[in-house]
Design a protein around this motif. Sequence first.
Motif, short mmCIF file in Angstrom:
data_model
loop_
_atom_site.label_atom_id
_atom_site.label_comp_id
_atom_site.label_asym_id
_atom_site.label_seq_id
_atom_site.Cartn_x
_atom_site.Cartn_y
_atom_site.Cartn_z
N ILE A 51 -0.12 -10.24 2.67
CA ILE A 51 -0.79 -10.01 1.39
C ILE A 51 -2.26 -9.66 1.64
O ILE A 51 -2.83 -10.02 2.67
CB ILE A 51 -0.70 -11.23 0.43
CG1 ILE A 51 -1.25 -12.50 1.08
CG2 ILE A 51 0.72 -11.44 -0.06
CD1 ILE A 51 -1.35 -13.69 0.12
N GLY A 52 -2.84 -8.94 0.69
CA GLY A 52 -4.24 -8.52 0.78
C GLY A 52 -4.67 -7.87 -0.52
O GLY A 52 -3.99 -7.99 -1.54
N GLU A 53 -5.79 -7.17 -0.47
CA GLU A 53 -6.32 -6.52 -1.68
C GLU A 53 -5.60 -5.20 -1.90
O GLU A 53 -5.50 -4.38 -0.98
CB GLU A 53 -7.83 -6.30 -1.53
CG GLU A 53 -8.51 -5.93 -2.82
CD GLU A 53 -10.03 -6.06 -2.77
OE1 GLU A 53 -10.66 -5.86 -3.82
OE2 GLU A 53 -10.59 -6.37 -1.69
N LEU A 54 -5.09 -5.00 -3.12
CA LEU A 54 -4.31 -3.80 -3.44
C LEU A 54 -4.93 -3.09 -4.65
O LEU A 54 -4.35 -3.15 -5.74
CB LEU A 54 -2.87 -4.20 -3.79
CG LEU A 54 -1.78 -4.06 -2.74
CD1 LEU A 54 -0.46 -4.51 -3.33
CD2 LEU A 54 -1.68 -2.64 -2.20
N PRO A 55 -6.06 -2.45 -4.50
CA PRO A 55 -6.67 -1.80 -5.67
C PRO A 55 -5.82 -0.62 -6.15
O PRO A 55 -5.28 0.13 -5.34
CB PRO A 55 -8.03 -1.34 -5.17
CG PRO A 55 -7.92 -1.28 -3.68
CD PRO A 55 -6.85 -2.24 -3.29
N ILE A 56 -5.68 -0.51 -7.46
CA ILE A 56 -4.96 0.62 -8.04
C ILE A 56 -5.99 1.71 -8.36
O ILE A 56 -6.99 1.47 -9.03
CB ILE A 56 -4.18 0.19 -9.29
CG1 ILE A 56 -3.04 -0.75 -8.87
CG2 ILE A 56 -3.64 1.39 -10.05
CD1 ILE A 56 -2.29 -1.42 -9.99
N GLY A 57 -5.75 2.91 -7.83
CA GLY A 57 -6.71 4.00 -8.03
C GLY A 57 -7.88 3.87 -7.07
O GLY A 57 -7.77 3.31 -5.98
N ALA A 64 -8.95 -7.42 6.73
CA ALA A 64 -8.83 -6.34 5.74
C ALA A 64 -8.36 -5.05 6.40
O ALA A 64 -7.56 -4.30 5.84
CB ALA A 64 -10.17 -6.11 5.04
N TRP A 65 -8.84 -4.79 7.61
CA TRP A 65 -8.46 -3.59 8.34
C TRP A 65 -7.00 -3.68 8.79
O TRP A 65 -6.22 -2.72 8.69
CB TRP A 65 -9.39 -3.39 9.53
CG TRP A 65 -9.09 -2.21 10.41
CD1 TRP A 65 -8.94 -2.19 11.76
CD2 TRP A 65 -8.92 -0.84 10.00
NE1 TRP A 65 -8.69 -0.93 12.22
CE2 TRP A 65 -8.67 -0.06 11.15
CE3 TRP A 65 -8.94 -0.19 8.76
CZ2 TRP A 65 -8.45 1.31 11.12
CZ3 TRP A 65 -8.72 1.18 8.71
CH2 TRP A 65 -8.48 1.92 9.88
N LYS A 66 -6.58 -4.85 9.25
CA LYS A 66 -5.18 -5.06 9.65
C LYS A 66 -4.25 -4.84 8.45
O LYS A 66 -3.19 -4.21 8.56
CB LYS A 66 -5.04 -6.50 10.18
CG LYS A 66 -3.66 -6.85 10.74
CD LYS A 66 -3.68 -8.29 11.26
CE LYS A 66 -2.28 -8.77 11.64
NZ LYS A 66 -2.27 -10.20 12.00
N TRP A 67 -4.65 -5.33 7.30
CA TRP A 67 -3.88 -5.17 6.06
C TRP A 67 -3.80 -3.70 5.67
O TRP A 67 -2.73 -3.19 5.33
CB TRP A 67 -4.51 -6.01 4.96
CG TRP A 67 -4.11 -5.68 3.55
CD1 TRP A 67 -4.89 -5.11 2.59
CD2 TRP A 67 -2.83 -5.91 2.94
NE1 TRP A 67 -4.19 -4.97 1.41
CE2 TRP A 67 -2.92 -5.45 1.60
CE3 TRP A 67 -1.63 -6.45 3.38
CZ2 TRP A 67 -1.85 -5.52 0.70
CZ3 TRP A 67 -0.55 -6.51 2.48
CH2 TRP A 67 -0.67 -6.05 1.18
#
Length: 338
Positions: free
Chosen positions: A189-195, A328-331
Motif C-alpha cells: 500500500i502507498g499513496e495513490l493520487p488520482i489525476g 515511496a519510490w519502491k511503491w
Amino acid sequence: MKILVTGGLGFIGSHTVVELQNEGFDVVIADDLSNSSINVLDGITAITGKKPEFEQIDLRDKKAVQDFFKKHDNVSGVIHFAASKAVGESVENPLLYYENNIGVLVYLLQELQKKEESYFIFSSSCTVYGQAEKMPITEDAPVQAAMSPYGNTKQIGEEIIRDTAGVTGINAILLRYFNPVGAHASAHIGELPIGVPQNLVPFITQTAIGLREQLSVFGDDYPTPDGTCIRDYIHVVDLAKAHVTALKRLIEKKNKEKVEVFNLGTGKGNSVLEVINTFEKVSGKKLNYKIVDRRAGDITEAYADTRKANDVLGWKAELALDDALSSAWKWEQKIRNK
C-alpha cells in the motif's frame, strides 16, 4: 470492540487500518471509493493476513450512515479520515468541501452521541495554524484565519467536535498533522493520487519514473536557507501508529480532557530542494525540475513542536526522510511494474 475507519482505503486510512489490525482491533472500513481503489483492500490483507470488513457507502447520505450504525451497532470507536483534501480544489468548489467535510462529520457524531460512551479520532491538519509566527509550532499556537475552504473545514470540524463532546459521552482526540509521505515497507500500500498529484512526493516519484515530464518548484525566493518552502515531512507509518496510540489512550481513559489536541510531525523542517536532493540520493535518479513562480496560498515554513505528542501521548516519529522517500519510490516502481 469494533473500530470504524472512514476513508479507510485512502493513503493514511489504509496504513492506519494495517496498524489497528496488527494491534488486534476489529476494523470496518467505510469508503465511497471516490479517491481510492478497492485493490487497497488486498494490500491490507497481504500485510496483516486479515481482510477487514468493508462497506462502500457515501457518508454524505444521512440515511446510509444511520443504516451503517444499525448494522454495526458494536462500533464505539471512529477514526475519521473521509474528507476532500485538495486546497486548490476547495477554493474552486467550496460547497463540495463544506458538504463532504462538515456534513459527514455531523452525521457520524449524531450516531455516536446515542451511545453511552464512544471514542473519536479526528484527522485534522497543521493548516489550522496558517503561517505561524513562531517555529516550531506548538499546540498553543493561535488558530489563524483559514487560507482556504479546506483549512476552514478542519477548523470548523474541531469546533463541532468540542461542542458535541462537551454535552455527550464522546471523548475525542484531534490530531493535527504536518506532511505525510512514504509508503508501507512491503510496497503493498502507498499513496495513490488520482489525476495530477497535489503533493510534492508523488509528483517527485512520478517525474522520476517518467510519468511527468518535469517537477515544478514553486519559488526559490522565500526567506529560508535555500529559498524554497520548508515543511515537516512525516512517514505515513509513523502517522498511522499515532492514531492507534491515540485510540488506546481514550479506551484506557488516560485522556486528561474530553477533547485533546496533538501535533504530529518529526519536529524537523526540510526544504523542497532538500527533499529533491534526498530523493536523488536514495533512488539514484536525477530529477528534471524547474524553479517557477510562487504558488498562491503557500506559507514559508511549518514544522511541529512534538514535545506534547512525545511526552503526553507517548508517541514519537521513528522513521527518517530517507526511509519515507525510498519507500515511496519502491511503491511507485511497483504500481508501474518497473
